[in-house]
Design a protein around this motif. Structure first.
Motif, mmCIF file in Angstrom:
data_model
loop_
_atom_site.group_PDB
_atom_site.id
_atom_site.type_symbol
_atom_site.label_atom_id
_atom_site.label_comp_id
_atom_site.label_asym_id
_atom_site.label_seq_id
_atom_site.Cartn_x
_atom_site.Cartn_y
_atom_site.Cartn_z
ATOM 1 N N LYS A 175 0.837 -1.208 0.000
ATOM 2 C CA LYS A 175 0.000 0.000 0.000
ATOM 3 C C LYS A 175 0.870 1.255 0.000
ATOM 4 N N LYS A 176 1.932 1.246 0.795
ATOM 5 C CA LYS A 176 2.837 2.397 0.833
ATOM 6 C C LYS A 176 3.537 2.587 -0.504
ATOM 7 N N ALA A 177 3.969 1.473 -1.090
ATOM 8 C CA ALA A 177 4.655 1.557 -2.382
ATOM 9 C C ALA A 177 3.732 2.105 -3.460
ATOM 10 N N ARG A 178 2.464 1.657 -3.449
ATOM 11 C CA ARG A 178 1.499 2.145 -4.444
ATOM 12 C C ARG A 178 1.248 3.638 -4.272
ATOM 13 N N LEU A 179 1.101 4.088 -3.012
ATOM 14 C CA LEU A 179 0.861 5.505 -2.772
ATOM 15 C C LEU A 179 2.070 6.333 -3.191
ATOM 16 N N ARG A 180 3.259 5.839 -2.910
ATOM 17 C CA ARG A 180 4.469 6.560 -3.311
ATOM 18 C C ARG A 180 4.516 6.720 -4.829
ATOM 19 N N GLU A 181 4.227 5.648 -5.544
ATOM 20 C CA GLU A 181 4.229 5.716 -7.008
ATOM 21 C C GLU A 181 3.134 6.637 -7.512
ATOM 22 N N GLU A 182 1.987 6.615 -6.841
ATOM 23 C CA GLU A 182 0.890 7.491 -7.240
ATOM 24 C C GLU A 182 1.274 8.963 -7.059
ATOM 25 N N LEU A 183 1.949 9.276 -5.955
ATOM 26 C CA LEU A 183 2.387 10.649 -5.716
ATOM 27 C C LEU A 183 3.373 11.103 -6.793
ATOM 28 N N GLN A 225 1.492 22.433 -15.665
ATOM 29 C CA GLN A 225 1.493 23.828 -15.218
ATOM 30 C C GLN A 225 2.852 24.352 -14.776
ATOM 31 N N GLY A 226 3.885 23.502 -14.857
ATOM 32 C CA GLY A 226 5.226 23.927 -14.493
ATOM 33 C C GLY A 226 5.609 23.502 -13.086
ATOM 34 N N PHE A 227 6.913 23.287 -12.887
ATOM 35 C CA PHE A 227 7.386 22.833 -11.578
ATOM 36 C C PHE A 227 7.175 23.890 -10.502
ATOM 37 N N GLU A 228 7.604 25.113 -10.778
ATOM 38 C CA GLU A 228 7.509 26.174 -9.785
ATOM 39 C C GLU A 228 6.064 26.504 -9.443
ATOM 40 N N GLU A 229 5.173 26.358 -10.427
ATOM 41 C CA GLU A 229 3.769 26.729 -10.229
ATOM 42 C C GLU A 229 2.972 25.653 -9.498
ATOM 43 N N THR A 230 3.545 24.486 -9.304
ATOM 44 C CA THR A 230 2.844 23.388 -8.638
ATOM 45 C C THR A 230 3.265 23.316 -7.173
ATOM 46 N N SER A 231 2.300 23.286 -6.285
ATOM 47 C CA SER A 231 2.598 23.254 -4.857
ATOM 48 C C SER A 231 2.443 21.835 -4.299
ATOM 49 N N VAL A 232 3.070 21.610 -3.161
ATOM 50 C CA VAL A 232 2.914 20.332 -2.474
ATOM 51 C C VAL A 232 1.450 20.098 -2.127
ATOM 52 N N GLN A 233 0.744 21.164 -1.743
ATOM 53 C CA GLN A 233 -0.662 21.022 -1.391
ATOM 54 C C GLN A 233 -1.488 20.541 -2.576
ATOM 55 N N GLN A 234 -1.179 21.050 -3.775
ATOM 56 C CA GLN A 234 -1.902 20.609 -4.969
ATOM 57 C C GLN A 234 -1.657 19.128 -5.232
ATOM 58 N N ILE A 235 -0.413 18.703 -5.073
ATOM 59 C CA ILE A 235 -0.094 17.285 -5.278
ATOM 60 C C ILE A 235 -0.852 16.424 -4.275
ATOM 61 N N ALA A 236 -0.831 16.834 -3.012
ATOM 62 C CA ALA A 236 -1.511 16.080 -1.970
ATOM 63 C C ALA A 236 -3.020 16.045 -2.208
ATOM 64 N N ASP A 237 -3.593 17.195 -2.570
ATOM 65 C CA ASP A 237 -5.042 17.254 -2.813
ATOM 66 C C ASP A 237 -5.437 16.345 -3.968
ATOM 67 N N THR A 238 -4.649 16.356 -5.033
ATOM 68 C CA THR A 238 -4.965 15.520 -6.198
ATOM 69 C C THR A 238 -4.874 14.039 -5.848
ATOM 70 N N ALA A 239 -3.923 13.705 -4.984
ATOM 71 C CA ALA A 239 -3.775 12.316 -4.551
ATOM 72 C C ALA A 239 -4.743 11.948 -3.433
ATOM 73 N N GLN A 240 -5.485 12.950 -2.940
ATOM 74 C CA GLN A 240 -6.450 12.771 -1.859
ATOM 75 C C GLN A 240 -5.771 12.285 -0.574
ATOM 76 N N VAL A 241 -4.631 12.920 -0.271
ATOM 77 C CA VAL A 241 -3.942 12.665 0.994
ATOM 78 C C VAL A 241 -3.625 14.016 1.622
ATOM 79 N N THR A 242 -3.179 13.993 2.855
ATOM 80 C CA THR A 242 -2.817 15.238 3.526
ATOM 81 C C THR A 242 -1.391 15.647 3.146
ATOM 82 N N ARG A 243 -1.100 16.921 3.374
ATOM 83 C CA ARG A 243 0.266 17.405 3.148
ATOM 84 C C ARG A 243 1.245 16.649 4.048
#
Length: 227
Positions: free
Chosen positions: A25-33, A44-62
């Motif tokens: 499960k951890k490995a799958r989540l890591r790959e999903e992130l 949208q670019g590296f600088e324009e993407t935030s950790v919060q956006q990544i977490a929200d899209t993956a439906q996990v917390t920061r």
């Protein structure tokens, strides 16, 4: 169980726990992130993407994101940490009588062309290609990756030295490891810029590069040249 690589980046490898369910499960989540982050970086670019956006899209917390990666830049490098850990493990399984380059070629073949992991390996190859494209487009990330690559290079040099029964600081293994990383980078770029992004094509590019190194990489002058 979470494994920490030589570079200090936490990774989760398959089979890390007896029973394996929690580790998988951890490995799958890591790959999903990693997959989600790379897609957002492309869109949208590296600088324009935030950790919060990544977490929200993956439906996990920061906080969950940071259990896997110290910062968003490590997402770009993270896939290589896991791959190198598995390649190093494959290298350890090679016969002790093989030379360094023979063993490395065998390890890459065993890893990339494993018929029982073909789908996973293709996904890893696709991830590697996208991450490398991002590195080429972002000078800051390239600089960060260079520092991490030095650590991976030293880890390979230590394995070469141990295989040959040489001191860890011997110049030969260090030079060979540096040449390997440089050569494999050239091979990956050749594969990335081509039209065939299959595992077979990736293995062919990597193996051909190591074969050239093994035969000797000096290039003779043009025959009958007066220059």
């Amino acid at each position: 169980m979470t494994q920490v690589t030589e570079t200090g980046v936490p990774i989760v490898t398959a089979g890390a726990e007896v029973g394996g369910l929690r580790a998988r499960k951890k490995a799958r989540l890591r790959e999903e992130l990693i997959t989600i982050a790379l897609r957002l970086f492309e869109q949208q670019g590296f600088e324009e993407t935030s950790v919060q956006q990544i977490a929200d899209t993956a439906q996990v917390t920061r906080r969950t994101f940071h259990r896997y990666f110290p910062s968003k830049k490590y997402v770009v490098f993270g896939h290589e940490e896991g791959v190198m850990a598995e390649v190093f493990a494959a290298l350890e399984r090679r016969p002790v009588g093989e030379s360094a380059l023979t063993a490395l070629r065998g390890a890459l073949r065993d890893y990339l062309l494993d018929p029982d992991a073909a789908s996973e390996r293709q996904h890893q190859a696709d991830t590697a290609r996208r991450a490398r494209q991002l590195l080429h487009a972002n000078p800051t990330l390239r600089g960060e990756n260079f520092a991490l690559a030095m650590t991976r290079e030293q880890a390979l040099a230590q394995r070469f030295a141990a295989r040959a029964g040489l001191p860890a600081d011997d110049l030969g293994p260090q030079l060979l490891a540096a040449c390997c990383f440089a050569g494999l980078g050239v091979a990956q770029d050749h594969w990335m810029r081509g039209t065939d992004h299959s595992l077979a094509a990736l293995h062919q590019a990597l193996d051909h590069t190591l074969a050239i190194m093994q035969d000797g990489i000096d290039i003779p002058a043009e025959p009958n040249s007066d220059r």
